[in-house]
Write an enzyme that holds these catalytic residues in place. Structure first.
Site: not given
Ligand code: DGL
Length: 289
Positions: A34-35, A97, A176, A208, A210
């Site tokens: 993931d990011s 992600c 976050e 998403c 999060h």
């Molecule tokens: N992991 C990203 C997503 O699910 C959210 C966080 C980001 O913007 O990197 O789209």
């Protein structure tokens, strides 16, 4: 590339008796990336549902967020991470992600000779099966909404469904910052979800990583009866059924769902944020791409 501490921590290969019990099994880990820390909502479901498998979790915290970046940039980052995970001998990859799945899954599947699963399709499929009135709401990052990929998948399962997307860029930083039970978060949810309320949706995809942590604020701001769908379970289901269809890849030896956590930024910061998602302290290793 990998530092020494991490190498020393690596699992030993299974002993002969273990191999004899499961001659077809493959003990290499599954790479999940993931990011940043958000993909842990997916990783923890995988660990819960498929405890035999080892995981290498890669959080690209040095370059988060992906949600506001271009398709080209996110594709380039995804390629670099998959190449890195290949050096870790992973047998399969989960792109945990939504933005990276929406922008890069297709290209990565073509470029790499490795099973690669994204998070969009399992959620899209479930939404298509869930909606009764054919109106599905979708919330996610700007990139995910802009990609249009959810609508494509949903329509491939059920052509008449209308998908109404809404980008919610402030949700990720709110999570976050640990503000998941906060009046500001409630106000943002109210503002973002207002337009969806007018659309008579009966299903809402949390597209998403999060957003599951904002479940309370989100549910409070959609009409009663709307099904709000976090994705972790469906992604883990999809990986599980893939492994069952490919017993040559599956690991049948229980190792207690061990996971190594890697980050491209501060280990302490990653561990601190990860605690929000996992409710436990973890060891993290810094790596350079
Ligand atoms: N992991 C990203 C997503 O699910 C959210 C966080 C980001 O913007 O990197 O789209």
């Amino acid at each position: 590339m990998m530092n020494e501490k991490y190498n020393k921590d690596r699992e030993k290969p299974p002993c002969a008796a273990e191999w004899r019990r499961n001659p077809m099994g493959r003990q290499e880990p599954i790479g999940v990336f993931d990011s940043g820390v958000g993909g842990l909502t997916v990783a923890r479901e995988i660990m819960r549902q498929i405890p035999n498998e080892r995981i290498v979790y890669f959080g690209d915290t040095a370059r988060v967020p992906y949600g506001s970046k271009s398709k080209e940039t996110v594709t380039k980052y995804s390629r670099q991470i998959i190449r890195f995970l290949q050096t870790e001998n992973v047998k399969a990859i989960v792109i945990a992600c939504n933005t990276a799945s929406a922008f890069a899954l297709d290209t990565m599947q073509k470029e790499f000779d490795l099973p690669i699963i994204g998070v969009v399709k399992p959620g899209a499929k479930m939404a298509a099966q869930t909606t009764k009135n054919g109106k599905v709401g979708l919330i996610g990052t700007e990139g995910t909404i802009r990609s249009g990929v959810y609508a494509e998948f949903i329509k491939s399962f059920k052509p008449d469904v209308e998908v109404i997307g809404k980008a919610c860029p402030l949700f990720v930083p709110l999570v976050e910052e640990g503000m998941w039970h906060d009046t500001i978060t409630d106000q943002m949810a109210q503002r973002y979800l207002e337009s969806l309320k007018q659309q008579d949706i009966d299903t809402l995809i949390m597209g998403c990583t999060h957003y599951p942590l904002l479940m309370n604020s989100i549910v409070r701001n959609v009409p009663d009866g709307v099904r709000v769908m976090p994705q972790g379970t469906y992604v883990a289901d999809s990986l599980n059924s893939y492994l069952q269809r490919h017993p040559d890849i599956e690991a049948n030896i229980t190792r207690g769902g061990k996971c190594h956590y890697l980050t491209t930024e501060s280990e302490d910061r990653f561990a601190e944020s990860a605690q929000i998602f996992l409710h436990e302290k973890i060891n993290v290793t810094h790596v350079e791409l």
